[in-house]
Write a protein that holds these residues in place. Structure first.
Motif, PDB file in Angstrom:
ATOM      1  N   ASN A 168       0.856  -1.194   0.000  1.00 27.66           N
ATOM      2  CA  ASN A 168       0.000   0.000   0.000  1.00 27.66           C
ATOM      3  C   ASN A 168       0.886   1.235   0.000  1.00 27.66           C
ATOM      4  OD1 ASN A 168      -1.892   1.990   0.328  1.00 27.66           O
ATOM      5  ND2 ASN A 168      -2.518   1.401   2.392  1.00 27.66           N
ATOM      6  N   TYR A 169       0.994   1.866  -1.160  1.00 26.35           N
ATOM      7  CA  TYR A 169       1.743   3.112  -1.245  1.00 26.35           C
ATOM      8  C   TYR A 169       0.800   4.253  -0.862  1.00 26.35           C
ATOM      9  CZ  TYR A 169       4.730   6.850  -3.012  1.00 26.35           C
ATOM     10  OH  TYR A 169       5.516   7.968  -3.117  1.00 26.35           O
ATOM     11  N   GLY A 170       1.138   4.980   0.183  1.00 26.98           N
ATOM     12  CA  GLY A 170       0.286   6.046   0.695  1.00 26.98           C
ATOM     13  C   GLY A 170      -0.211   5.770   2.089  1.00 26.98           C
ATOM     14  N   ILE A 171       0.375   4.754   2.742  1.00 25.90           N
ATOM     15  CA  ILE A 171      -0.097   4.324   4.057  1.00 25.90           C
ATOM     16  C   ILE A 171       0.110   5.392   5.123  1.00 25.90           C
ATOM     17  CG2 ILE A 171       2.081   3.182   4.682  1.00 25.90           C
ATOM     18  CD1 ILE A 171       0.378   0.985   6.013  1.00 25.90           C
ATOM     19  N   LEU A 172       1.166   6.209   5.003  1.00 26.90           N
ATOM     20  CA  LEU A 172       1.462   7.237   6.005  1.00 26.90           C
ATOM     21  C   LEU A 172       0.718   8.534   5.721  1.00 26.90           C
ATOM     22  CD1 LEU A 172       3.228   7.958   8.506  1.00 26.90           C
ATOM     23  CD2 LEU A 172       4.941   8.831   6.898  1.00 26.90           C
ATOM     24  N   SER A 173       0.685   8.936   4.460  1.00 22.65           N
ATOM     25  CA  SER A 173       0.088  10.218   4.079  1.00 22.65           C
ATOM     26  C   SER A 173      -1.371  10.101   3.671  1.00 22.65           C
ATOM     27  CB  SER A 173       0.881  10.829   2.926  1.00 22.65           C
ATOM     28  OG  SER A 173       0.861   9.959   1.802  1.00 22.65           O
ATOM     29  N   ASN A 174      -1.878   8.871   3.631  1.00 20.63           N
ATOM     30  CA  ASN A 174      -3.264   8.622   3.195  1.00 20.63           C
ATOM     31  C   ASN A 174      -3.510   9.104   1.765  1.00 20.63           C
ATOM     32  OD1 ASN A 174      -4.148   7.458   5.704  1.00 20.63           O
ATOM     33  ND2 ASN A 174      -4.214   9.525   6.571  1.00 20.63           N
ATOM     34  N   ARG A 175      -2.468   8.995   0.931  1.00 21.33           N
ATOM     35  CA  ARG A 175      -2.616   9.344  -0.482  1.00 21.33           C
ATOM     36  C   ARG A 175      -3.169   8.147  -1.249  1.00 21.33           C
ATOM     37  NH1 ARG A 175       0.274  14.339  -1.861  1.00 21.33           N
ATOM     38  NH2 ARG A 175       0.731  15.243   0.176  1.00 21.33           N
ATOM     39  N   ASN A 176      -3.921   8.433  -2.282  1.00 19.74           N
ATOM     40  CA  ASN A 176      -4.482   7.401  -3.151  1.00 19.74           C
ATOM     41  C   ASN A 176      -3.700   7.407  -4.456  1.00 19.74           C
ATOM     42  OD1 ASN A 176      -6.464   6.681  -5.500  1.00 19.74           O
ATOM     43  ND2 ASN A 176      -7.340   5.711  -3.663  1.00 19.74           N
ATOM     44  N   ILE A 177      -3.279   6.230  -4.918  1.00 21.65           N
ATOM     45  CA  ILE A 177      -2.432   6.140  -6.099  1.00 21.65           C
ATOM     46  C   ILE A 177      -3.129   6.699  -7.341  1.00 21.65           C
ATOM     47  CG2 ILE A 177      -3.149   3.801  -6.709  1.00 21.65           C
ATOM     48  CD1 ILE A 177       0.446   5.124  -6.910  1.00 21.65           C
ATOM     49  N   ASP A 178      -4.444   6.528  -7.454  1.00 22.01           N
ATOM     50  CA  ASP A 178      -5.171   7.051  -8.612  1.00 22.01           C
ATOM     51  C   ASP A 178      -5.178   8.577  -8.602  1.00 22.01           C
ATOM     52  OD1 ASP A 178      -5.757   4.512  -9.584  1.00 22.01           O
ATOM     53  OD2 ASP A 178      -7.575   4.357  -8.363  1.00 22.01           O
ATOM     54  N   ASP A 179      -5.321   9.149  -7.393  1.00 22.19           N
ATOM     55  CA  ASP A 179      -5.281  10.610  -7.283  1.00 22.19           C
ATOM     56  C   ASP A 179      -3.896  11.130  -7.641  1.00 22.19           C
ATOM     57  OD1 ASP A 179      -7.902  10.640  -6.465  1.00 22.19           O
ATOM     58  OD2 ASP A 179      -7.415  10.665  -4.324  1.00 22.19           O
ATOM     59  N   GLY A 245      10.681  14.032  11.885  1.00 18.97           N
ATOM     60  CA  GLY A 245      11.061  15.118  10.992  1.00 18.97           C
ATOM     61  C   GLY A 245       9.913  16.098  10.869  1.00 18.97           C
ATOM     62  N   GLY A 246      10.079  17.083  10.023  1.00 18.87           N
ATOM     63  CA  GLY A 246       9.027  18.063   9.799  1.00 18.87           C
ATOM     64  C   GLY A 246       7.843  17.462   9.064  1.00 18.87           C
ATOM     65  N   MET A 247       6.674  18.057   9.266  1.00 18.08           N
ATOM     66  CA  MET A 247       5.451  17.551   8.644  1.00 18.08           C
ATOM     67  C   MET A 247       5.516  17.598   7.120  1.00 18.08           C
ATOM     68  SD  MET A 247       1.577  18.573   9.755  1.00 18.08           S
ATOM     69  CE  MET A 247       1.826  17.935  11.412  1.00 18.08           C
ATOM     70  N   ASP A 248       6.335  18.496   6.577  1.00 21.85           N
ATOM     71  CA  ASP A 248       6.470  18.590   5.127  1.00 21.85           C
ATOM     72  C   ASP A 248       7.182  17.386   4.524  1.00 21.85           C
ATOM     73  OD1 ASP A 248       8.737  19.516   6.565  1.00 21.85           O
ATOM     74  OD2 ASP A 248       9.533  20.461   4.764  1.00 21.85           O
ATOM     75  N   LEU A 249       7.769  16.537   5.374  1.00 24.69           N
ATOM     76  CA  LEU A 249       8.478  15.350   4.890  1.00 24.69           C
ATOM     77  C   LEU A 249       7.584  14.112   4.799  1.00 24.69           C
ATOM     78  CD1 LEU A 249      11.853  15.672   6.856  1.00 24.69           C
ATOM     79  CD2 LEU A 249      11.396  16.295   4.477  1.00 24.69           C
ATOM     80  N   ILE A 250       6.350  14.212   5.320  1.00 20.66           N
ATOM     81  CA  ILE A 250       5.468  13.038   5.290  1.00 20.66           C
ATOM     82  C   ILE A 250       5.326  12.520   3.862  1.00 20.66           C
ATOM     83  CG2 ILE A 250       3.107  12.230   5.652  1.00 20.66           C
ATOM     84  CD1 ILE A 250       2.920  14.104   8.038  1.00 20.66           C
ATOM     85  N   PHE A 251       5.074  13.434   2.934  1.00 22.08           N
ATOM     86  CA  PHE A 251       5.016  13.073   1.517  1.00 22.08           C
ATOM     87  C   PHE A 251       5.807  14.108   0.728  1.00 22.08           C
ATOM     88  CE2 PHE A 251       3.423  12.833  -2.765  1.00 22.08           C
ATOM     89  CZ  PHE A 251       3.293  11.465  -2.957  1.00 22.08           C
ATOM     90  N   PRO A 252       6.724  13.631  -0.136  1.00 25.69           N
ATOM     91  CA  PRO A 252       6.915  12.218  -0.503  1.00 25.69           C
ATOM     92  C   PRO A 252       7.985  11.487   0.307  1.00 25.69           C
ATOM     93  CG  PRO A 252       8.163  13.588  -1.998  1.00 25.69           C
ATOM     94  CD  PRO A 252       7.485  14.539  -1.052  1.00 25.69           C
ATOM     95  N   HIS A 253       8.815  12.202   1.054  1.00 27.11           N
ATOM     96  CA  HIS A 253      10.043  11.604   1.576  1.00 27.11           C
ATOM     97  C   HIS A 253       9.783  10.380   2.466  1.00 27.11           C
ATOM     98  CE1 HIS A 253      14.223  11.256   2.511  1.00 27.11           C
ATOM     99  NE2 HIS A 253      14.101  11.646   3.762  1.00 27.11           N
ATOM    100  N   HIS A 254       8.975  10.552   3.499  1.00 24.53           N
ATOM    101  CA  HIS A 254       8.774   9.433   4.419  1.00 24.53           C
ATOM    102  C   HIS A 254       7.901   8.341   3.810  1.00 24.53           C
ATOM    103  CE1 HIS A 254       9.918  12.103   8.100  1.00 24.53           C
ATOM    104  NE2 HIS A 254      10.974  11.664   7.431  1.00 24.53           N
ATOM    105  N   GLU A 255       6.989   8.727   2.944  1.00 28.32           N
ATOM    106  CA  GLU A 255       6.204   7.708   2.235  1.00 28.32           C
ATOM    107  C   GLU A 255       7.112   6.836   1.375  1.00 28.32           C
ATOM    108  OE1 GLU A 255       3.222   5.889   2.456  1.00 28.32           O
ATOM    109  OE2 GLU A 255       2.319   7.895   2.477  1.00 28.32           O
ATOM    110  N   CYS A 256       8.073   7.466   0.702  1.00 35.68           N
ATOM    111  CA  CYS A 256       9.023   6.718  -0.121  1.00 35.68           C
ATOM    112  C   CYS A 256       9.943   5.853   0.734  1.00 35.68           C
ATOM    113  CB  CYS A 256       9.850   7.671  -0.984  1.00 35.68           C
ATOM    114  SG  CYS A 256       8.886   8.530  -2.241  1.00 35.68           S
TER     115      CYS A 256
END
Length: 490
Positions: A168-179, A245-256
């Motif tokens: 599941n890519y997007g598990i931390l940021s709750n991103r949807n792959i289609d979006d 880390g900072g909240m700005d790192l949730i996506f994409p850095h920490h998700e990756c």
């Protein structure tokens, strides 16, 4: 302290219900994303450093052994935080006509000096990305062997769509792959990718690219996201407790990072993620393009049009700790001035505490104040509440000084311990004597001068007494006569 209470800090830390249990009950592995060193440290660097410094101190207070790793990004962070553009450090080196590692060393020294001024403890390990190219190449090989990456024209990319089918890519940021596919825009260099959502694990260096290393695929450099996964695994193992880390790192850095770990070893590395929120300036995000970007050096010198004065490192630290780390912190000159005055009031109360004579009984619940500080600290690092309780203690001390309350010898000791433990040891706030080199000698010199003034007053030498007070006032000192003698502030 009971083990459950020791661990309660993690109940709300990640907003999970289960009680935190480290892999080793007495040991915590903590990895925090440090700076990209290509510019002067600023207020945005200070907030994560101070947040995780308080967590580091708190874990020690709760009895844990901590291995704290904070990385330094000195390669692979491209201009647009994507897979195109120039390396930020290489660009700075080109503009300044120096070697990239000269840029790194210069700004790394300035960052460390700023952290020392802010009383941020050094991590146990501070690895640099450029010193761990071998580990990052090994990580890329593992992901290739697992089938979640592909080589393209000398570069290697992570196959996000294939990974998402298995995990599941997007598990931390709750991103949807289609979006993500719908909103992704074509950038320079993405023609090498199978999908615009794929990200670089290794980039082939163009002829003009200064920073490059040999690899099985090309002379190039690692993608930005690789460094933390590779160095976290090296120093903390395949599974460790906290990554921040900072909240700005949730996506994409920490998700990756999550995707790289799962793809390379079949499981997530990190058990708990912790992110501090951003700092805004008069309601706007801090940024050079908006003209509201203030470096820490400018805060310390007052040399910025948005500042009315210079601020001490402790005033800056106190300002940051007055807001919960997960909330947005809005900077203004007025707010920082108020923080500096508030910190002064706390230390003035502490000075009064040292001069209080003990009574037989106490009219103040000192044990309750101590317990409330402890509970606030364990409630998701609620530093604003800790500070609020310290102000309550300050008010109680002032009541005793004014003769409106009493403290026993034991409770005086309890309040002294409270200031030392929560103000100094955990919040990391220093008084003037501790914060600045020769400050103790300076304090003694002023005390000596005011003692001479007091003797002059007792001898009715009004000329000498008035001259000392007048001269000190002219230098910016406030002198107050008290029953015990005197108090002063700068």
């Amino acid at each position: 302290m009971e083990d459950r209470k020791k661990l309660s800090i993690f109940n709300t830390l990640t907003r999970k219900k289960e009680v935190f249990t480290p892999f080793d009950p007495s040991y915590v592995g903590m990895y925090v994303c440090g700076p990209t060193v290509y510019g002067d440290p600023h207020l945005g660097h200070a907030r994560p450093a101070i947040t995780f410094d308080v967590l580091f101190r708190t874990l020690h207070y709760l009895g844990y052994k901590v291995r704290y790793v904070r990385n330094i990004t000195d390669v692979g962070h491209l201009e647009y935080d994507a897979d195109s553009g120039e390396d930020k450090i290489a660009k700075k080196a080109r503009l300044d006509r120096v070697e990239p590692m000269e840029v790194v060393q210069y700004y790394l020294n300035r960052y460390r000096d700023a952290m020392q001024a802010l009383n941020v403890l050094s991590p146990n390990i501070e690895p640099q990305a450029s010193g761990h190219i071998i580990e990052q190449i090994a990580l890329v090989n593992q992901i290739l062997e697992a089938g979640f990456a592909y080589e393209s024209e000398g570069s290697v990319y992570f196959d996000v769509i294939k990974y998402n089918q298995a995990f599941n890519y997007g598990i931390l940021s709750n991103r949807n792959i289609d979006d993500l596919l719908h909103t992704s825009r074509e950038l320079e260099g993405q023609g090498e990718k199978r999908s615009p959502v794929d990200f670089a694990l290794w980039k082939k260096a163009q002829p003009e690219h200064i920073m490059r290393w040999p690899s099985p695929w090309s002379d190039g450099f690692p993608g930005w996201h690789c460094e933390c996964t590779a160095m976290g695994k090296k120093y903390l193992g395949e599974h460790f407790d906290i990554h921040g880390g900072g909240m700005d790192l949730i996506f994409p850095h920490h998700e990756c990072e999550i995707a790289q770990a799962v793809a390379s070893q079949g499981s997530e590395m990190v058990r708990y993620w912790m992110h501090n929120n951003m700092i805004t300036v008069n309601g706007q995000k801090m940024g050079k393009s908006l003209g509201n970007f203030i470096t820490l050096e400018q805060f310390l010198t007052g040399n910025h049009p948005m500042l009315t004065q210079a601020f001490s490192p402790m005033a800056i630290r106190f300002f940051i700790l007055q807001a919960h780390y997960r909330s947005t912190l809005d900077f203004s000159d007025e707010a920082l001035c108020a923080s500096g005055k508030g910190l002064e009031r706390l230390w003035e109360s502490h000075e009064r505490l040292l001069k209080i004579n003990a009574s037989e009984h106490s009219s103040i619940d000192v044990k309750g104040l101590l317990n409330r500080c402890d509970e606030a600290l364990c409630d998701d690092l609620n530093t604003p509440m800790v500070i609020a309780v310290l102000f309550e203690a300050s008010k109680a001390i002032n009541m005793v000084t004014d003769g409106n309350a009493t403290l026993s010898a034991g409770d005086i000791g309890g309040l002294k311990n409270m200031f030392q433990l929560f103000m100094v040891d955990i919040l990391g706030l220093q008084d003037k004597a501790a914060a600045g080199g020769n400050a103790e000698a300076y304090k003694k010199a002023v005390d000596l001068l005011l003692t001479i003034r007091l003797e002059a007053k007792n001898n009715k030498d009004w000329a000498t007494s008035d001259r000392i007070r007048k001269e000190l006032t002219g230098y910016g000192f406030t002198v107050k006569d008290t029953k015990e003698g005197f108090e002063w502030n700068l």
